[in-house]
Design an enzyme around this catalytic site. Sequence first.
Site, PDB file in Angstrom:
ATOM      1  N   GLU A  54       0.820  -1.212   0.000  1.00  9.98           N
ATOM      2  CA  GLU A  54       0.000   0.000   0.000  1.00  9.98           C
ATOM      3  C   GLU A  54       0.855   1.263   0.000  1.00  9.98           C
ATOM      4  O   GLU A  54       0.522   2.258  -0.657  1.00  9.98           O
ATOM      5  CB  GLU A  54      -0.922   0.012   1.228  1.00  9.98           C
ATOM      6  CG  GLU A  54      -1.901  -1.141   1.292  1.00  9.98           C
ATOM      7  CD  GLU A  54      -1.385  -2.320   2.107  1.00  9.98           C
ATOM      8  OE1 GLU A  54      -2.182  -2.917   2.849  1.00  9.98           O
ATOM      9  OE2 GLU A  54      -0.175  -2.636   2.010  1.00  9.98           O
ATOM     10  N   ARG A 186      11.585 -23.318  -7.058  1.00  9.26           N
ATOM     11  CA  ARG A 186      12.698 -23.045  -6.132  1.00  9.26           C
ATOM     12  C   ARG A 186      12.863 -21.537  -5.904  1.00  9.26           C
ATOM     13  O   ARG A 186      13.211 -21.107  -4.805  1.00  9.26           O
ATOM     14  CB  ARG A 186      14.004 -23.630  -6.681  1.00  9.26           C
ATOM     15  CG  ARG A 186      14.066 -25.140  -6.694  1.00  9.26           C
ATOM     16  CD  ARG A 186      15.420 -25.610  -7.219  1.00  9.26           C
ATOM     17  NE  ARG A 186      15.503 -27.061  -7.294  1.00  9.26           N
ATOM     18  CZ  ARG A 186      16.596 -27.731  -7.656  1.00  9.26           C
ATOM     19  NH1 ARG A 186      17.694 -27.054  -7.977  1.00  9.26           N
ATOM     20  NH2 ARG A 186      16.596 -29.048  -7.700  1.00  9.26           N
ATOM     21  N   LEU A 206      21.182 -27.995  -5.686  1.00  8.75           N
ATOM     22  CA  LEU A 206      19.944 -27.504  -5.068  1.00  8.75           C
ATOM     23  C   LEU A 206      19.851 -25.978  -5.098  1.00  8.75           C
ATOM     24  O   LEU A 206      19.380 -25.354  -4.154  1.00  8.75           O
ATOM     25  CB  LEU A 206      19.803 -28.014  -3.618  1.00  8.75           C
ATOM     26  CG  LEU A 206      19.814 -29.540  -3.443  1.00  8.75           C
ATOM     27  CD1 LEU A 206      19.691 -29.893  -1.974  1.00  8.75           C
ATOM     28  CD2 LEU A 206      18.708 -30.189  -4.253  1.00  8.75           C
ATOM     29  N   GLY A 299      13.797 -38.242  -1.915  1.00  8.71           N
ATOM     30  CA  GLY A 299      13.439 -39.524  -2.499  1.00  8.71           C
ATOM     31  C   GLY A 299      12.263 -40.166  -1.791  1.00  8.71           C
ATOM     32  O   GLY A 299      11.546 -39.533  -0.996  1.00  8.71           O
TER      33      GLY A 299
END
Length: 367
Positions: A54, A186, A206, A299
């Site tokens: 805002e 990600r 990663l 996994g």
Amino acid sequence: MGNDDLYYMQRALELAELGLGRTSPNPAVGAVIVKDGVIVGEGYHQKAGTPHAEIHALRQAGELARGADIYVTLEPCSHYGKTPPCANALIEAGIKRVVAAVLDPNPLVAGQGMEILKRAGIETQVGVLEEPARKLNEAFFKFITTQRPFVAIKTAMTLDGKIATRQGNSRWITSAEARKYVHQLRNRYDAIMVGIGTVLADDPMLNTRLDDPAARDPVRVIIDGQLYLPLNSQIAKTSYKQPTLVYTSRNADRQRENALKEQGLEIIRVGGTENNLDLGQVMDDLGKRGLISILVEGGAGLNASLLEQKLVDKLYWFIAPKIIGSHQAPGPVAGTGAAAMDEAILLYDIEQQQIGNDLLIKAYTRW
């Protein structure tokens, strides 16, 4: 609710989306100021501790804000935090009407922002595109009510339900388009979580690999009950430029811990066994760190543990049009599993879309 309201709120939602992954533990919020049918100010919350959406919109609008309408994706705040209340700023700017998509679930706000505006004689409306606004901030809504992060599992399997060949090869199950989509995820999630098995099998980085200068890497979270994380792994070698948290058991080797700390990794000990950590404690700690959204790319073992401990909120499930075969090839969820069909985990709010040649199914759990 008119078409103009929908149009301007949709624009506010598009702005809010730009802040995803960058505002935690605050919500992502967008705001649009309209006067005489013309947008005169726009803004979105860019980072925790900086001005809210805002305020950015008011600064852009200047004097044109007086007598104007503002569309905001979340109820304006009514309390002093790192920044002053937005409700007060809207009153001082002379805003005539405030349209909010959804009320703020934060107990410090929870309708009080809209009440302050009403008492000041400002016309208010809530509920324009409420469901899209809730989904946009689903991580914040979970976190503010539980103090735990929103957890999403991302997995990819072949048409016959395999995540790797019988020899453990998993590159690549999905298409390049699907892999790009995962990097976009990600870029939006606060942290990425994997188990040590994934680290040992794939030696992943990663990080986020997008052709976007504004892209950023999530915090890495490794579940490693016995501190098997290799010192020469990609994760250990890059821990000084991408923060990494390693959760381990209370009995893990102290010398290994010290060696990993010297590499720049943070080691956190939690309850449970070496092979089955208390992931609830992990979530509590992540919440205290202000990490409100976790993308799990582990996994079958980690997926099973999170599901068994009822810690999963959402799934991104890719199905590739490939068949691997073999009873020795692993599937996406291990663990004990259901003994009867009525024990299976049911999913809700199913969405499907094609990405490249792959099918993506998005769904939610209800525990």
